[in-house]
Scaffold this motif. Structure first.
Motif, short mmCIF file in Angstrom:
data_model
loop_
_atom_site.label_atom_id
_atom_site.label_comp_id
_atom_site.label_asym_id
_atom_site.label_seq_id
_atom_site.Cartn_x
_atom_site.Cartn_y
_atom_site.Cartn_z
N UNK A 135 -47.48 86.59 -26.13
CA UNK A 135 -47.14 85.22 -26.45
C UNK A 135 -47.87 84.54 -27.40
N UNK A 136 -49.06 85.43 -28.12
CA UNK A 136 -49.69 84.60 -28.95
C UNK A 136 -48.92 83.98 -30.29
N UNK A 137 -48.10 84.57 -30.62
CA UNK A 137 -47.40 84.08 -31.67
C UNK A 137 -45.94 83.42 -31.42
N UNK A 138 -45.56 83.45 -29.98
CA UNK A 138 -44.46 83.00 -29.51
C UNK A 138 -43.85 83.69 -28.45
N UNK A 139 -42.85 83.23 -27.85
CA UNK A 139 -42.01 83.99 -27.04
C UNK A 139 -40.52 84.15 -27.61
N UNK A 140 -39.99 85.18 -26.89
CA UNK A 140 -38.65 85.50 -27.34
C UNK A 140 -37.98 86.21 -26.39
N UNK A 141 -36.43 86.00 -26.18
CA UNK A 141 -35.87 86.95 -25.23
C UNK A 141 -34.37 86.92 -25.91
N UNK A 142 -33.47 87.95 -25.53
CA UNK A 142 -32.27 87.98 -25.94
C UNK A 142 -31.54 87.04 -25.08
N UNK A 143 -30.49 86.02 -25.66
CA UNK A 143 -29.95 85.10 -24.79
C UNK A 143 -28.22 85.70 -24.95
N UNK A 144 -27.80 86.51 -25.70
CA UNK A 144 -26.40 86.82 -25.80
C UNK A 144 -26.11 88.03 -26.60
N UNK A 145 -24.86 87.98 -26.85
CA UNK A 145 -24.47 89.22 -27.72
C UNK A 145 -23.44 88.35 -29.05
N UNK A 146 -23.51 88.74 -30.09
CA UNK A 146 -22.49 88.42 -31.20
C UNK A 146 -21.96 89.59 -31.89
N UNK A 147 -20.59 89.92 -31.65
CA UNK A 147 -20.20 90.82 -32.28
C UNK A 147 -20.74 92.23 -32.32
N UNK A 148 -21.38 92.40 -31.02
CA UNK A 148 -21.84 93.69 -30.67
C UNK A 148 -23.56 93.78 -30.95
N UNK A 149 -24.03 92.66 -31.43
CA UNK A 149 -25.30 92.64 -32.15
C UNK A 149 -26.14 91.66 -30.89
N UNK A 150 -27.26 91.93 -30.36
CA UNK A 150 -28.19 91.03 -29.48
C UNK A 150 -28.64 90.12 -30.38
N UNK A 151 -28.64 88.87 -29.72
CA UNK A 151 -29.20 87.61 -30.58
C UNK A 151 -30.33 86.79 -29.74
N UNK A 152 -31.59 87.09 -30.33
CA UNK A 152 -32.57 86.62 -29.67
C UNK A 152 -32.77 85.14 -30.23
N UNK A 153 -33.62 84.56 -28.93
CA UNK A 153 -33.92 83.01 -29.06
C UNK A 153 -35.26 82.87 -28.56
N UNK A 154 -36.20 81.95 -28.99
CA UNK A 154 -37.39 81.88 -28.23
C UNK A 154 -38.13 80.60 -28.70
N UNK A 155 -39.36 80.54 -28.77
CA UNK A 155 -40.20 79.28 -28.82
C UNK A 155 -41.42 79.79 -29.43
N UNK A 156 -41.78 79.19 -30.67
CA UNK A 156 -42.69 79.11 -31.55
C UNK A 156 -43.19 77.90 -32.12
N UNK A 157 -43.95 77.83 -32.90
CA UNK A 157 -44.32 76.33 -33.65
C UNK A 157 -43.06 75.80 -34.41
N UNK A 158 -42.32 76.57 -34.86
CA UNK A 158 -41.38 76.09 -35.92
C UNK A 158 -39.99 76.09 -35.01
N UNK A 159 -39.92 76.53 -33.94
CA UNK A 159 -38.85 76.33 -33.05
C UNK A 159 -39.41 76.06 -31.56
N UNK A 160 -39.98 75.06 -31.41
CA UNK A 160 -40.94 74.67 -30.23
C UNK A 160 -39.84 74.28 -29.17
#
Length: 654
Positions: free
Chosen positions: A334-359
């Motif tokens: 988690x040095x540069x941030x956290x990220x996980x897959x929160x859902x699927x959009x049209x068959x593609x995984x959508x990641x979302x997480x926490x960084x300094x830009x998206x805290x």
């Protein structure tokens, strides 16, 4: 005078009355000739009706054109939205009839000169809408509706949660919101070509009373522009009655005029039923008996089938969003941030997480929209990817629910998610204030450590200190600000300071609830909302998006709009790199998967790890003076978990 009039006078008067009656009959015949078909050779009529029945069966098979009484709920849909739809039965002779079709989806629009306050029109609208929805593949046709009559489309209620037909607008404000959504749908963006893989149908069953000329002009503009963008209109009550009765026909529309016993069908866009030189010119040269109101049970059954197909077609398993069972746990850093897959959009995984830009995140949705489901899914994904040295969780629910029970111990199952350092059910406001204070103290501790190390940032500090990223989740946040008193003001101030200071030092917030979460509507960088670029809008949660962004309208349960630009919108249908509509699974439907994951994480817990302390609102701990809680915030292994308030063993629902 008549009594004394002679035979000649009476004869002359009778002759005058006869001439007047004859003239009236001739005039009436002329009017009827304009509205009824001219008598024709019956053999030709029979032959033509046979040919038109065959053509209708080819142009509008199944749901689009067959008699409704011959169709079952299981009758399959076509390969796409039907280009023709049946509006009634043409009857040039009593025993020479054929389906009356209009070209609609892909071609133009349909208008009816009376609105849904006329029961015949209401039944016709329900029949046409049923046909269009059932004939199209599930999810291929979206419907937005305006109905000042109130209950015209009530039989279609089952489509609301599937996002196919939200509750109709009933007033001028609702009409304008629907028109705005339709205008975004047709907004220029690809050289005028169709940009959508779905079709939007705007149904106006009855215009609101205060509809004005500007509103009508917007409807006309949509009719002019819509076909190329996959937008089509069915408008009842056009032209509007009253002062706007002289308004021109709707562009590119087929007009249906309701008469006492039948209807008259006008020419389709760009064509003529009768052909050039026909007499009378224009329209189908036959009376049309409009479609009868379909059985309510048939409409409901079809709508439930469509809703189930939409849900099943986009249903995900929880395992689709988690690391596979044969992967090693806690391999992410988690040095540069956290990220996980929160859902699927049209068959593609959508990641979302926490960084300094998206805290920080804001998550909004009405009750029953899946807010707890979304949060649980995201948190389980984080816990599977990041170990306790990389991630610390603090979970708070201000409401009476049990939002985070899957992360905690029960009497029957003593396992827990090791990253959870503390949890509160039915938390009171003082608990939240203390938590804000402790999180702020941890931010100051990290800031001071960086200063002592020569101005090192969070990533550099982690090289020689155990310093997990902290994620604090607060559900039902509006309860914190409900009373608007001194405590609410203090909470807002501390929240603002924590959101600003935490982003640079790995302290992240997830605020969840209904509506605007009690945070107001300012979105500039100087407001607290400006610190929350990630906005997740579940059904009924559009308030966390910009006012002009209505992408959350009509969302089905189990889906969300994930926006990483502070709720910023854009033209509907255009590619938005900062926004996706995702589907996510319900962990309660995958209880075995959740239990297996919890046991895997618990078995991998660090030596000496203790379960999180769970507090209830009526027994608030004094977090401020508890060194063990400060140790938990810092990511250090706490001592034995003794409760400072009354511990509550929360039972998971089964």
């Amino acid at each position: 005078m008549d009594a004394v009039a002679g035979p000649k006078a009476r004869t002359n008067r009778a002759a005058a009355l006869h001439r007047r009656a004859a003239a009236t009959a001739i005039a009436a015949a002329g009017i009827l000739d304009d509205t009824r078909p001219v008598p024709a050779d019956q053999h030709r009529q029979y032959a033509l009706a046979d040919r038109l029945r065959a053509a209708a069966a080819a142009l509008a098979p199944g749901w689009a054109g067959a008699a409704l009484e011959t169709l079952a709920v299981t009758t399959p849909a076509g390969e796409g939205p039907p280009p023709f739809v049946r509006v009634g039965t043409a009857a040039p002779l009593d025993d020479a009839r054929f389906p009356a079709l209009v070209p609609l989806l892909g071609t133009g629009h349909l208008t009816v000169d009376a609105d849904a306050r006329d029961p015949r029109v209401a039944g016709l609208l329900r029949a046409v809408l049923l046909r269009l929805l059932a004939a199209a593949p599930a999810g291929a046709l979206l419907v937005r509706a305006v109905d000042a009559a109130g209950d015209t489309l009530a039989p279609f209620t089952a489509l609301a949660d599937a996002g196919l037909l939200p509750p109709p607008a009933v007033d001028v404000a609702g009409l304008r919101a629907v028109l705005t959504e339709a205008e975004q749908w047709v907004a220029p963006g690809s050289s005028g070509r169709r940009r959508h893989d779905r079709t939007l149908l705007l149904v106006i069953a009855a215009l609101p009373e205060l509809t004005g000329p500007t509103d009508l002009a917007r409807v006309e503009a949509l009719a002019e522009q819509g076909r190329a963008a996959g937008l089509h209109l069915v408008v009842a009550g056009w032209p509007p009655a009253g002062p706007y009765a002289g308004r021109a026909p709707l562009p590119q529309a087929t007009a249906l005029a309701i008469r006492t016993a039948y209807a008259l069908l006008g020419d389709p866009p760009g064509g003529s039923f009768a052909g050039p030189g026909a007499d009378p010119p224009g329209g189908l040269n036959s009376p049309v008996f409009v479609e009868a109101d379909p059985p309510a049970e048939l409409v409901d059954a079809v709508c439930r089938r469509l809703a189930a197909q939409v849900e099943a077609g986009s249903r995900l398993a929880l395992t689709d969003l988690l690391p596979s069972s044969d992967e090693e746990l806690w391999t992410a850093g988690s040095v540069d941030g956290l990220s996980t897959t929160v859902g699927d959009a049209g068959g593609r995984p959508v990641p979302l997480g926490f960084t300094e830009l998206t805290p920080h995140w804001l998550v909004s949705g009405r009750s029953g929209a899946g807010r707890s489901t979304f949060l649980t899914t995201a948190l389980l994904g984080l816990a599977a990817r990041y170990g306790p040295d990389e991630l610390a969780l603090h979970l708070v629910d201000l409401g009476p629910g049990e939002s985070f029970v899957e992360f905690l111990q029960t009497e029957r199952d003593r396992s827990w998610i090791p990253q959870v350092r503390g949890a509160a059910m039915a938390a009171d406001r003082e608990y939240v204030l203390d938590l804000f204070d402790e999180l702020a103290a941890e931010v100051r501790r990290r800031e001071e450590a960086g200063r002592r190390a020569g101005g090192q940032r969070f990533a550099e500090l982690r090289q020689h200190q155990v310093m997990p990223r902290i994620v604090s989740v607060l559900d039902n946040l509006p309860l914190l600000f409900a009373e608007r008193d001194r405590l609410a003001a203090e909470a807002a101030s501390r929240l603002d300071a924590l959101a600003r200071g935490g982003r640079a030092y790995g302290v992240h917030l997830v605020l969840a609830g209904e509506g605007d979460l009690g945070l107001g509507s300012r979105t500039d960088r100087d407001s607290v909302l400006g610190q929350f670029p990630v906005r997740v809008a579940l059904p009924g949660g559009g308030a966390v998006l910009e006012p002009t962004n209505d992408s959350a309208a009509g969302l089905p349960v189990g889906s969300a709009i994930v926006n990483t630009a502070g709720g910023l919108g854009g033209p509907r249908g255009a590619t938005r790199g900062h926004e996706r509509m995702v589907r996510f699974p319900d962990p309660q439907e995958h209880a075995d998967t959740v239990e297996e994951l919890r046991h895997r994480l618990w078995s991998a817990r660090p030596e000496g790890a203790t379960p999180p302390v769970v507090f209830a609102g009526y027994a608030r701990p004094l977090l401020r003076n508890d060194p063990r809680h400060r140790a938990a915030l810092a990511g250090q292994a706490p001592g034995p978990a003794a409760l400072l308030g009354r511990a509550v063993d929360v039972h998971r629902s089964t």
